[in-house]
Design a protein around this motif. Structure first.
Motif, short mmCIF file in Angstrom:
data_model
loop_
_atom_site.label_atom_id
_atom_site.label_comp_id
_atom_site.label_asym_id
_atom_site.label_seq_id
_atom_site.Cartn_x
_atom_site.Cartn_y
_atom_site.Cartn_z
N ALA A 144 36.26 36.77 32.33
CA ALA A 144 36.86 36.52 31.01
C ALA A 144 37.21 37.83 30.31
O ALA A 144 38.22 37.92 29.61
N ASP A 145 36.38 38.86 30.51
CA ASP A 145 36.63 40.14 29.84
C ASP A 145 37.83 40.86 30.44
O ASP A 145 38.66 41.42 29.71
N VAL A 146 37.92 40.87 31.75
CA VAL A 146 39.04 41.58 32.37
C VAL A 146 40.34 40.82 32.12
O VAL A 146 41.38 41.43 31.83
N GLU A 147 40.27 39.51 32.12
CA GLU A 147 41.47 38.72 31.81
C GLU A 147 41.92 39.01 30.37
O GLU A 147 43.12 39.17 30.10
N ALA A 148 40.95 39.11 29.45
CA ALA A 148 41.29 39.39 28.04
C ALA A 148 41.97 40.76 27.93
O ALA A 148 42.95 40.92 27.18
N ASP A 149 41.47 41.75 28.66
CA ASP A 149 42.10 43.09 28.64
C ASP A 149 43.55 43.01 29.13
O ASP A 149 44.44 43.63 28.55
N ILE A 150 43.77 42.26 30.19
CA ILE A 150 45.13 42.14 30.74
C ILE A 150 46.05 41.48 29.72
O ILE A 150 47.17 41.93 29.49
N ARG A 151 45.54 40.44 29.08
CA ARG A 151 46.38 39.75 28.07
C ARG A 151 46.62 40.62 26.84
O ARG A 151 47.68 40.54 26.21
N THR A 152 45.65 41.48 26.54
CA THR A 152 45.86 42.43 25.43
C THR A 152 47.01 43.38 25.76
O THR A 152 47.85 43.68 24.91
N TRP A 153 47.05 43.84 26.99
CA TRP A 153 48.18 44.72 27.37
C TRP A 153 49.51 44.01 27.20
O TRP A 153 50.50 44.62 26.79
#
Ligand SMILES: *[C@@H]1O[C@H](CO)[C@@H](O)[C@H](O)[C@H]1NC(C)=O
Ligand SMILES: *[C@@H]1O[C@H](CO)[C@@H](O)[C@H](O)[C@H]1NC(C)=O
Ligand SMILES: *[C@@H]1O[C@H](CO)[C@@H](O)[C@H](O)[C@H]1NC(C)=O
Length: 316
Positions: free
Chosen positions: A109-118
């Motif tokens: 969930a954290d890495v997916e959130a980072d990708i979506r933030t980009w």
């Protein structure tokens, strides 16, 4: 009509693609991106050289209104770089909770959130083309890590929202930071795997000037047996020459010398030889720098010189 497989094979063999620049840009874009002017100049001076530029504010996109990609200076710098037709910007994410000692440990969930933030940066007017995944696993014996990386690749490449923002076939780069059992990861067909990332200088000169070379001295001293030797003797025996086009080679700490065997000195002439050897071996992307990933103007391997040398090697 008769097929001519021999001719086709010959043509394919002679149409080698150029080696791209893969620039880990971990430097703060002070002066509204003015700090990145030398990079802009290198892109402008070499229009036929293509560059993938990794934007890394804080081991990821960062958080909050004045941090990371929400910082107006980052936004200004990102817009300046993205305006260059020969540059593609990649957002940095990392996947290890302990600096690489264990891999694929950042919760999904954290890495997916980072990708979506980009991807939100695209709405702010900064064209982003994909994601650079740092501290990627290097050991295929771990099926969980394989699933994690396959999931990430599929998400970045096929999620409707991400494809809309990043554009068709978003770029995916894995950085295990070294060789290892990488074949299952190559089979996921990332654009590149950074399977050799190391320092040029000898251990007694490492680390002093923020060159990111470990002062412990446990690393492959780049090309210590002569130009191309680290690729021939360390990289290819591990990942296979057939994966060259999907492989990136990053070399920092290009200062002093790489003794005691070949003992090449860090000069522009030697840089030309080393970069030439990378290009001749069909490596997909590369980067050389005098220091680490936070400063790009130190001689001899300034960003301007490295771009010129790589462009010339591609044309040779
Ligand atoms: C990969 O994605 C699948 C389907 O979304 C999910 O069930 C699985 O837990 C994920 N695996 C990992 C390691 O993230
Ligand atoms: C992967 O990286 C870790 C941490 O740097 C290292 O200890 C390990 O030996 C590497 N594994 C392989 C298969 O190279
Ligand atoms: C390597 O060359 C440098 C000069 O560039 C010299 O100072 C050093 O002693 C040499 N080292 C070896 C082991 O030959």
């Amino acid at each position: 009509m008769m097929m001519k497989p021999t001719l086709l094979t010959t043509l394919a063999a002679t149409t080698a693609t150029a080696t791209e620049l893969l620039l880990p840009l971990y430097q703060y874009p002070a002066d509204n991106g003015g700090a990145w002017q030398p990079i802009e100049d290198a892109l402008t001076a070499n229009p036929s050289l293509t560059a993938k530029i990794i934007i890394n504010p804080n081991n990821g996109p960062g958080e909050g209104p004045s941090q990371g990609i929400n910082d107006p200076q980052y936004e200004a710098g990102g817009k300046l770089l993205a305006a260059h037709a020969n540059a593609q910007l990649l957002g940095y994410v990392h996947t290890s909770t302990d600096g690489g000692a264990t891999r694929c440990t950042v919760p999904w969930a954290d890495v997916e959130a980072d990708i979506r933030t980009w991807a939100t940066w695209v709405d702010a007017g900064v064209a982003m083309r994909g994601i650079f995944i740092d501290e990627a696993p290097n050991n295929s014996v771990n099926p969980e890590c394989e699933a994690y990386m396959q999931n990430l690749t599929t998400l970045i490449r096929t999620d409707a929202e991400l494809v809309e923002k990043f554009g068709p076939q978003p770029v995916v780069v894995f950085n295990p930071g070294g060789t290892g059992q990488l074949q299952p990861y190559y089979e996921m067909e990332p654009d590149y795997i950074v399977a050799l990332e190391t320092c040029f200088t000898v251990p007694e000169h490492a680390g002093g000037d923020y060159d990111q070379c470990p002062a412990t001295g446990v690393y492959e001293i780049y090309d210590h047996d002569g130009p191309g030797s680290s690729i021939d003797n360390v990289l290819f025996p591990s990942v296979g020459e057939a994966n060259a086009a999907r492989t990136a080679v990053l070399v920092h700490g290009f200062h002093h010398f790489n003794g005691p065997t070949a003992n090449l000195t860090a000069t522009e002439a030697v840089l030309e030889e080393l970069v030439g050897a990378v290009v001749q071996r069909g490596i997909g992307a590369t980067f050389f720098n005098t220091r680490g990933y936070h400063a790009f103007e130190d001689e001899p391997a300034t960003i301007g010189v490295v771009a010129d040398v790589l462009n010339a090697a591609n044309a040779a």
